[in-house]
Design a protein around this motif. Structure first.
Motif, PDB file in Angstrom:
ATOM      1  N   ARG A   1      -2.898   6.228   7.983  1.00 51.85           N
ATOM      2  CA  ARG A   1      -1.692   5.462   8.324  1.00 51.85           C
ATOM      3  C   ARG A   1      -1.932   4.586   9.552  1.00 51.85           C
ATOM      4  N   ASP A   2      -2.493   5.164  10.606  1.00 45.75           N
ATOM      5  CA  ASP A   2      -2.698   4.414  11.841  1.00 45.75           C
ATOM      6  C   ASP A   2      -3.679   3.260  11.657  1.00 45.75           C
ATOM      7  N   ALA A   3      -4.716   3.461  10.855  1.00 46.56           N
ATOM      8  CA  ALA A   3      -5.672   2.375  10.604  1.00 46.56           C
ATOM      9  C   ALA A   3      -4.989   1.228   9.852  1.00 46.56           C
TER      10      ALA A   3
ATOM     11  N   LEU B   1       0.846  -1.183   0.000  1.00 43.39           N
ATOM     12  CA  LEU B   1       0.000   0.000   0.000  1.00 43.39           C
ATOM     13  C   LEU B   1       0.884   1.237   0.000  1.00 43.39           C
ATOM     14  N   CYS B   2       0.415   2.275  -0.657  1.00 41.84           N
ATOM     15  CA  CYS B   2       1.177   3.519  -0.716  1.00 41.84           C
ATOM     16  C   CYS B   2       0.217   4.692  -0.518  1.00 41.84           C
ATOM     17  N   ILE B   3       0.578   5.589   0.387  1.00 42.34           N
ATOM     18  CA  ILE B   3      -0.178   6.821   0.598  1.00 42.34           C
ATOM     19  C   ILE B   3       0.640   7.952  -0.021  1.00 42.34           C
ATOM     20  N   VAL B   4       0.022   8.685  -0.937  1.00 45.56           N
ATOM     21  CA  VAL B   4       0.662   9.856  -1.543  1.00 45.56           C
ATOM     22  C   VAL B   4       0.002  11.091  -0.932  1.00 45.56           C
TER      23      VAL B   4
ATOM     24  N   ASN C   1       5.518  10.412   0.099  1.00 45.76           N
ATOM     25  CA  ASN C   1       4.682   9.224   0.173  1.00 45.76           C
ATOM     26  C   ASN C   1       5.110   8.323   1.316  1.00 45.76           C
ATOM     27  N   LEU C   2       4.244   7.384   1.617  1.00 43.83           N
ATOM     28  CA  LEU C   2       4.511   6.358   2.627  1.00 43.83           C
ATOM     29  C   LEU C   2       4.096   5.018   2.045  1.00 43.83           C
ATOM     30  N   THR C   3       5.042   4.093   1.952  1.00 40.20           N
ATOM     31  CA  THR C   3       4.745   2.731   1.510  1.00 40.20           C
ATOM     32  C   THR C   3       4.668   1.846   2.746  1.00 40.20           C
ATOM     33  N   ILE C   4       3.604   1.061   2.828  1.00 41.38           N
ATOM     34  CA  ILE C   4       3.413   0.145   3.953  1.00 41.38           C
ATOM     35  C   ILE C   4       3.251  -1.243   3.362  1.00 41.38           C
ATOM     36  N   ARG C   5       4.025  -2.207   3.888  1.00 38.85           N
ATOM     37  CA  ARG C   5       4.015  -3.556   3.330  1.00 38.85           C
ATOM     38  C   ARG C   5       4.269  -4.592   4.416  1.00 38.85           C
TER      39      ARG C   5
ATOM     40  N   TRP D   1       9.250   5.657   4.119  1.00 41.05           N
ATOM     41  CA  TRP D   1       8.847   7.005   3.724  1.00 41.05           C
ATOM     42  C   TRP D   1       9.593   7.463   2.480  1.00 41.05           C
ATOM     43  N   ASN D   2       8.885   8.181   1.623  1.00 42.25           N
ATOM     44  CA  ASN D   2       9.425   8.924   0.484  1.00 42.25           C
ATOM     45  C   ASN D   2      10.270   8.078  -0.467  1.00 42.25           C
TER      46      ASN D   2
END
Length: 177
Positions: free
Chosen positions: A121-123, A61-64, A72-76, A90-91
């Motif tokens: 992000r927290d969710a 998942l990536c938040i831009v 951005n923030l990539t979460i995996r 991050w970034n």
């Protein structure tokens, strides 16, 4: 293929968002002009390596933030059963420049009143990592996250279902075995 969320339930309500989320009060963290901000959530899909088959495709998942691809923030999910953990980076450079990148799917854009808003992000980080089921994967985790976001009313049921269906369709384009 059977990729489904292992978390039961969906968000409630007609549109999956409540009135509190739709009209947030001003906060001390807003900019001086009260400008709004946005966070766009994407599903990233990478080809399996060394062999591209459905079960080897990687999802993240990536938040831009504010439509700025470099912010951005990539979460995996990292690791293997039974030692999965969540990692955030991050970034990162744009996903399309990363090895084995296949597709990016938009989930939703969440409007925020502050750059410091971390609800999305927290969710995501608060979504259960299932280290008990041996067939649970990063693909399952993305489905679980979408359900968590629906339940938290950060995305609508329709947005979550469309994103999950799109992810499954792109994963299914890889050979079965």
């Amino acid at each position: 293929m059977g990729i489904v969320s292992s978390t039961a339930g969906h968000g409630e309500g007609d549109d999956g968002k409540d009135k509190i989320q739709q009209t947030q009060p001003d906060s001390d963290q807003d900019g001086p002009d009260g400008a709004s901000h946005s966070q766009t959530l994407w599903i990233l899909i990478f080809r399996g390596f060394p062999r591209d088959i459905q079960s080897a495709r990687i999802t993240e998942l990536c938040i831009v933030f504010d439509d700025n691809e470099s912010k951005n923030l990539t979460i995996r999910i990292q690791g293997r059963h039974p030692n999965f953990s969540v990692e955030e980076v991050w970034n990162q450079a744009p996903a399309r420049t990363r090895p084995h990148f296949y597709r990016r799917l938009a989930v939703a854009t969440v409007e925020t009143r502050s750059e410091l808003d971390v609800r999305l992000r927290d969710a995501i980080l608060g979504t259960h990592v299932n280290n008990t089921e041996s067939d649970w994967t990063c693909q399952s985790w993305v489905g679980d996250v979408l359900t968590t976001l629906q339940d938290a009313r950060l995305i609508t049921v329709e947005e979550g279902d469309n994103a999950l269906n799109g992810m499954v369709n792109y994963i299914a384009r890889a050979p079965w075995q």
